[in-house]
Design a protein around this motif. Structure first.
Motif, PDB file in Angstrom:
ATOM      1  N   GLN A   1      38.197  28.043  39.985  1.00  0.00           N
ATOM      2  CA  GLN A   1      37.160  29.069  40.069  1.00  0.00           C
ATOM      3  C   GLN A   1      36.084  28.855  39.007  1.00  0.00           C
TER       4      GLN A   1
ATOM      5  N   VAL B   1      36.326  37.584  54.468  1.00  0.00           N
ATOM      6  CA  VAL B   1      37.339  36.630  54.910  1.00  0.00           C
ATOM      7  C   VAL B   1      38.106  36.165  53.689  1.00  0.00           C
ATOM      8  N   SER B   2      39.311  35.717  53.881  1.00  0.00           N
ATOM      9  CA  SER B   2      40.115  35.223  52.766  1.00  0.00           C
ATOM     10  C   SER B   2      39.538  33.914  52.247  1.00  0.00           C
ATOM     11  N   LEU B   3      39.684  33.702  50.948  1.00  0.00           N
ATOM     12  CA  LEU B   3      39.163  32.491  50.335  1.00  0.00           C
ATOM     13  C   LEU B   3      39.968  31.282  50.781  1.00  0.00           C
ATOM     14  N   PRO B   4      39.335  30.128  50.922  1.00  0.00           N
ATOM     15  CA  PRO B   4      40.059  28.921  51.320  1.00  0.00           C
ATOM     16  C   PRO B   4      41.051  28.482  50.246  1.00  0.00           C
ATOM     17  N   ASP B   5      42.031  27.738  50.650  1.00  0.00           N
ATOM     18  CA  ASP B   5      43.032  27.217  49.717  1.00  0.00           C
ATOM     19  C   ASP B   5      42.387  26.181  48.804  1.00  0.00           C
ATOM     20  N   ASP B   6      42.440  26.455  47.517  1.00  0.00           N
ATOM     21  CA  ASP B   6      41.794  25.574  46.536  1.00  0.00           C
ATOM     22  C   ASP B   6      42.799  24.708  45.798  1.00  0.00           C
TER      23      ASP B   6
ATOM     24  N   LYS C   1      35.167  40.624  49.784  1.00  0.00           N
ATOM     25  CA  LYS C   1      35.298  39.471  50.686  1.00  0.00           C
ATOM     26  C   LYS C   1      35.586  39.948  52.111  1.00  0.00           C
TER      27      LYS C   1
ATOM     28  N   ASP D   1      31.865  41.029  41.512  1.00  0.00           N
ATOM     29  CA  ASP D   1      32.808  40.752  42.603  1.00  0.00           C
ATOM     30  C   ASP D   1      33.226  42.027  43.337  1.00  0.00           C
TER      31      ASP D   1
END
Length: 391
Positions: A272, A44-49, A42, A37
């Motif tokens: 995750q 872009v920011s990770l989507p809301d999970d 990244k 990682d």
């Protein structure tokens, strides 16, 4: 072996001696974004999970047995365990066989039992050889002692006990729960077993392996997220044919790997870990040439996926690749079984205008070998491994 080959003092004059080259198989771990990682920051920011996390927890709740079922199976297990433990320390006039150890195994002991499968497993290790007559006599003795102990209780019709024999041991059951008593023997007795007289040696070995599995699980996989993921993965194997060949022990190790094997050595969030399972399977974790997952309870660096055939490994990877694309486009409810059905792994589906077509198989069965021609197994690289077979 001469270090440095034939270039040193021991080389023969008048011509070199050709030494056949033997290719060494070096298993490789597939690409794992979680382990690298930091090397792939990244953009872009990770989507809301949060929605996926809520769906995973809801599905786990749906798969858990109801409180009444858990109470019924726990009560029956306690009674059978008590009778068997008493036969270990004080067998009395029962001398048909001698008990060495009684150990709970399987999903009930691990805390991963699923609704509709109210079966708990107990392995009984005998000091004596496991003859079929001894198994039958032990089942009668256990049933007799249970009924004697229950004389002082108010027993409903649903709690009335019945006993049935099978090739692995015997079952003690009522209408709401079942305890499967699995017979094993001491390891040094395995080679003394005769098929006509005793229970199958491979079955005995699988029961001994189940005890090793539960000991490892209690030491390494007690985190609640691992148990949640195991229950969800078992549900996937029941709904998607491509995942069906993965054994319960393989799923235990896969869930542990997905949650605990990361640079921080801290448990990953369930959302995750769920995505990571599909990423690992899709990248070839259980394909020939992959390091896969080494069985921690066996010697010889056995990789658990080698119990699957080449065709099963291919279909497992193909199914994961298709479902990973569905997951990437928000189709987690169909994967979890909250909506739709399992056809998304084998039929074309559309997600917000994006078409996801199922992957095609890569492995082709070899044609029949001619007489005298040896059949190559796993291309010489899958020479290790058997699997659990217990649960």
């Amino acid at each position: 072996m001469v270090r440095g080959g034939l270039r040193g003092r021991g080389a023969m004059r008048g011509g070199a001696v050709r030494v056949p080259f033997k290719k060494t198989f070096v298993p490789r771990h597939p690409f794992d974004l979680t382990l690298v990682d930091l090397a792939f920051p990244k953009v872009v920011s990770l989507p809301d999970d949060s929605a996926l996390t809520a769906a995973l927890l809801k599905r786990n709740q749906d798969l858990c047995p109801a409180a009444g079922e858990q109470t019924a199976i726990a009560n029956l297990v306690a009674k059978v365990q008590g009778v068997l433990d008493n036969l270990v320390v004080a067998p009395g006039d029962f001398n048909t066989c001698q008990l060495d150890e009684v150990r709970q195994v399987g999903s009930f002991k691990k805390g991963t039992m699923m609704t509709g499968n109210n079966v708990a497993d107990i392995v009984v290790i005998l000091k004596t050889l496991p003859t079929k007559e001894a198994c039958e006599a032990l089942s009668r003795k256990v049933e007799e002692d249970l009924k004697t102990a229950m004389k002082t209780e108010v027993v409903t019709k649903a709690e009335a006990l019945s006993t049935s024999l099978h090739e692995k041991g015997f079952d003690i059951a009522n209408r709401v729960a079942k305890v499967r008593v699995l017979i094993a023997t001491l390891p040094q007795n395995i080679r003394k077993l005769e098929p006509e007289t005793h229970l199958d040696a491979k079955v005995m070995q699988s029961h001994l392996a189940a005890i090793r599995h539960i000991r490892w699980f209690e030491e390494n996989a007690h985190h609640s997220s691992i148990k949640v993921l195991i229950r969800i993965l078992r549900d996937l194997t029941q709904r998607f044919d491509g995942f069906a060949p993965m054994s319960p022990w393989t799923l235990d190790l896969l869930a542990h790997l997905a949650i605990m094997n990361n640079p921080s050595r801290q448990a990953l969030p369930i959302n995750q870990a769920f995505r990571r399972v599909f990423q690992l399977l899709a990248s070839g974790l259980f394909l020939p040439g992959s390091a896969g997952i080494t069985d921690p309870c066996e010697v010889g660096h056995i990789r658990v996926h080698t119990s699957m055939t080449l065709e099963q490994q291919d279909v497992c990877c193909m199914t994961a690749q298709t479902l990973l694309r569905v997951l990437a486009h928000g189709g987690y409810k169909h994967i979890l079984g909250l909506e739709g059905n399992a056809s998304i792994a084998s039929e074309m589906s559309v997600w917000d205008g994006v078409v996801v077509s199922p992957m095609e198989r890569v492995y082709e069965k070899p044609s029949e070998k001619k007489d005298g021609e040896e059949e190559e197994d796993m291309e010489g690289v899958e020479a290790d491994g058997d699997d659990d077979g217990m649960e």
